[in-house]
Scaffold this active site. Structure first.
Site, PDB file in Angstrom:
ATOM      1  N   SER A 172       8.137 -30.636  -8.760  1.00 63.28           N
ATOM      2  CA  SER A 172       8.673 -30.190  -7.494  1.00 63.28           C
ATOM      3  C   SER A 172      10.155 -29.844  -7.647  1.00 63.28           C
ATOM      4  CB  SER A 172       8.417 -31.261  -6.425  1.00 63.28           C
ATOM      5  OG  SER A 172       8.459 -30.718  -5.135  1.00 63.28           O
ATOM      6  N   ASP A 184      -1.791 -25.513  -4.100  1.00 55.39           N
ATOM      7  CA  ASP A 184      -0.539 -26.127  -3.654  1.00 55.39           C
ATOM      8  C   ASP A 184      -0.017 -25.323  -2.472  1.00 55.39           C
ATOM      9  OD1 ASP A 184       1.986 -27.218  -3.300  1.00 55.39           O
ATOM     10  OD2 ASP A 184       2.409 -27.351  -5.451  1.00 55.39           O
ATOM     11  N   HIS A 210      -0.328 -30.268  -4.352  1.00 54.46           N
ATOM     12  CA  HIS A 210       0.982 -30.614  -4.935  1.00 54.46           C
ATOM     13  C   HIS A 210       0.860 -31.944  -5.691  1.00 54.46           C
ATOM     14  CE1 HIS A 210       5.221 -29.592  -5.025  1.00 54.46           C
ATOM     15  NE2 HIS A 210       5.568 -30.818  -4.663  1.00 54.46           N
TER      16      HIS A 210
END
Length: 646
Positions: A202, A308, A339
């Site tokens: 991320s 995602d 994610h």
């Protein structure tokens, strides 16, 4: 690798075993091992319990908080003691993160912990436990403005990137560091050879992308997991806004309490530079790593979830392609998850592959990983397929056209289709009713395929449309219509379920365990799968927002995110064009009726085999089909998260 009980097979006879032993002994006599044979694998030969743990503060050379002195960022180091005692230098694995104190890392939200002297005792994730005994140092960097660092978070801008790049410079003898946050005693990285690999999920992986895009010397590889490649595309999609917030919200979320008190000016610059009109401003230009891909010298092992809906697949295609044009060595894993970190959906293979990747890139071991297939793609839950290149050779775009009778094919037709934006509906609602005309969408479907058809890469819709109001948003969706079992990316866990049992991946101390809760695929039976999606503001032209003239025709080109998906024989491929995609883009100010000119609308879809493959798969006469009754499964995407989740 975790220690597991071995189960020996019983079919192997003693005679066979004895013969194998004799052959092995003869082989050793005939071909003695070379003394100069290159190592192929690092082994856990160093003590993790006795590892050196230290903290330094690196001078970034940048005054992000405007206090008149250069910011210093906190760097926590865990490194093996034995190589330094023997005068040997080690490479570095580095994770630069804003999450070490505010939110935690990984599936169990781990944070850094410290002893009374301020030395890190517990480092999140398994990287230090696993790699330090194998001769690597692990470095955890607090981004500027977070945890124990000076400065301000500027969400992918100069402060974020320089705070991590400065650490790479320090590891290579080009920057200064100190033993305390404010003191003058210097700290030198004499224990490392400077060869650095950055990793992170991320925001952490985003920083790795950004630092690589500076071309900094000494950064040999990056492993960005579910990472952003251009921040504009995190907050907007061709002018259509996402998340109902801007980077100032995210900065405030991770800023340390000290930073919040002194970073008002930075916050205001983020507000001013990111108007909700979707205009492309200089703020977004300096946070666009794709345009700087030509500077990247590090190899890239890219990992992303194809479902995602936080850091979306729009961040994969342009970055991957730009790296390829720059001649960067690349590897990619694409999962069916949302994610999610690969440690939590393919743990054993991930640790083994990452180990071999770092051994090759940072230690220089010739273990063959650079000659293996470039891409691993999850085709079904826990079922993976490899490709020598990605997209595979022979992939070419076919231009598909919609027709007024609802058919999607190579010919298309004339006429128009109209829909009225309904912000209460989204892509799964549209796909579930793809066969049924409805006022909130225009859908076009192929007949049942006669053979499998593989999409690999990014698609692009060119559409000419008229809006009844001065504002209008468009969504384009490609969907596979047919029953399947998929990872349930719309549920909590985004495709995984966390179990209670633990497995251990490295060495432990009392303060830092290498044992993590196991996971399993969380699946759903579905009657359709959204394969790719894209969004745009119909009035977004030349990087700016323009009010629409109601009734006037506008033509835009709308990119759909990269993917890799096989539409099986018997299934159908659908193109859906609609307005607001609930929870995935924000609605426009008006509720427009949009009329699509079919003769001037088409979608370029990359198929393995190109137009010929599509023609062959759709060559059978179209047979009317009755949609099967819906089954319990993914009925809605997850609500869009405001931050790149840990």
């Amino acid at each position: 690798m975790p220690t597991r009980t071995r189960r020996f097979t019983t079919w192997r006879t003693l005679a066979t075993a004895a013969l194998a032993a004799l052959l092995a002994a003869a082989s050793l006599l005939l071909t003695p091992p070379r003394a100069d044979a290159a190592p192929r694998r690092s082994e856990p030969v160093y003590s993790y319990a006795d590892a050196i743990r230290e903290a330094v503060w690196v001078d970034t050379g940048y005054d992000g908080d405007g206090d008149g002195r250069a910011d210093r960022v906190a760097v926590d180091v865990v490194r093996p003691r034995e190589p330094a005692a023997r005068g040997r230098k080690v490479p570095v694995i580095m994770d630069a993160s804003p999450y070490y104190s505010c939110c935690g890392r990984g599936n169990e939200s781990q944070k850094k912990t410290y002893d009374a002297a301020g030395r890190v005792t517990g480092m999140p994730l398994f990287y230090d436990n696993y790699f330090v005994p194998r001769g690597y140092a692990f470095v955890g960097v607090d981004l500027a403005g977070t945890n124990r660092s000076d400065g301000c978070v500027d969400v992918g801008g100069p402060s974020d990137i320089r705070s991590a790049k400065a650490v790479v410079d320090w590891l290579n003898g080009r920057a200064r560091a100190y033993t305390t946050r404010t003191g003058a005693e210097r700290a030198k990285a004499t224990w490392t050879n400077g060869r650095t690999g950055m990793i992170g999920k991320s925001w952490d992986g985003t920083i790795a992308n950004g630092v690589a895009a500076t071309g900094v010397e000494g950064l040999k590889t990056i492993v960005p997991i579910s990472a952003i490649s251009t921040w504009y595309d995190y907050y907007f999609s061709q002018g259509a806004p996402l998340y109902d917030s801007g980077p100032d919200w995210l900065s405030d979320y991770v800023d340390s309490p000290d930073a919040r008190a002194r970073c008002a000016a930075v916050q205001q610059r983020l507000v001013d530079g990111a108007p909700r009109t979707g205009d492309r401003t200089p703020l977004w230009t300096e946070r666009d790593y794709v345009r700087a891909a030509g500077r990247v010298k590090a190899s890239v092992f890219l990992v992303h979830g194809m479902q995602d809906l936080n850091v979306r697949m729009q961040h994969v295609g342009p970055w991957w392609d730009a790296l390829g044009k720059a001649g960067v060595e690349r590897k990619i894993w694409l999962s069916q998850t949302g994610h999610v970190d690969p440690f939590d959906y393919r743990r054993g293979d991930w640790v083994e592959t990452l180990h071999r990747w770092f051994d090759h890139e940072l230690l220089g071991y010739d273990n063959g990983i650079d000659r293996e297939p470039v891409a691993d793609v999850e085709r079904h839950p826990d079922q993976w397929e490899t490709s020598r290149s990605w997209p595979p050779r022979g992939t070419d775009a076919a231009v598909l056209r919609p027709a007024a009778d609802g058919v999607l094919g190579l010919r298309g037709g004339r006429g128009t289709e109209a829909f009225t934006d309904d912000p209460a509906l989204g892509e799964t609602d549209w796909a579930a009713g793809a066969d049924t005309p409805s006022p909130e969408k225009a859908s076009f479907v192929t007949g049942p395929l006669t053979r499998d058809l593989r999409l690999a890469g990014a698609s692009r819709l060119t559409v000419t449309a008229r809006s009844s109001t001065p504002t209008a948003h468009l969504t384009a969706v490609l969907a596979d219509l047919g029953p399947d079992t998929i990872r349930d990316y719309g549920a909590a866990g985004e495709g995984i379920t966390t179990l209670t049992d633990r497995t251990c991946w490295g060495a432990n101390t009392a303060a830092d365990s290498a044992c993590y809760r196991e996971t399993a695929a969380r699946t759903a039976d579905v009657d359709f799968t959204v394969v790719s999606r894209g969004w745009a503001d119909l009035g977004h032209r030349g990087g700016k927002d323009h009010p629409l003239v109601p009734g006037r025709a506008y033509t835009i080109s709308l990119p759909l995110a990269a993917t890799d998906h096989v539409v099986p024989a018997g299934h159908r491929l659908a193109l859906i064009i609609a307005g607001t995609d609930r929870d995935l883009i924000d609605p426009p100010a008006d509720r427009p009726t949009v009329t699509v000119d079919l003769a001037r609308t088409s979608v370029r879809v990359p198929f393995v085999g190109g137009t010929s493959a599509f023609a062959k798969a759709t060559s059978a006469p179209r047979v009317a089909s009755i949609a099967p009754p819906p089954r319990e499964g993914v009925t809605a995407p997850p609500i869009a998260q405001r931050i790149p989740a840990a």
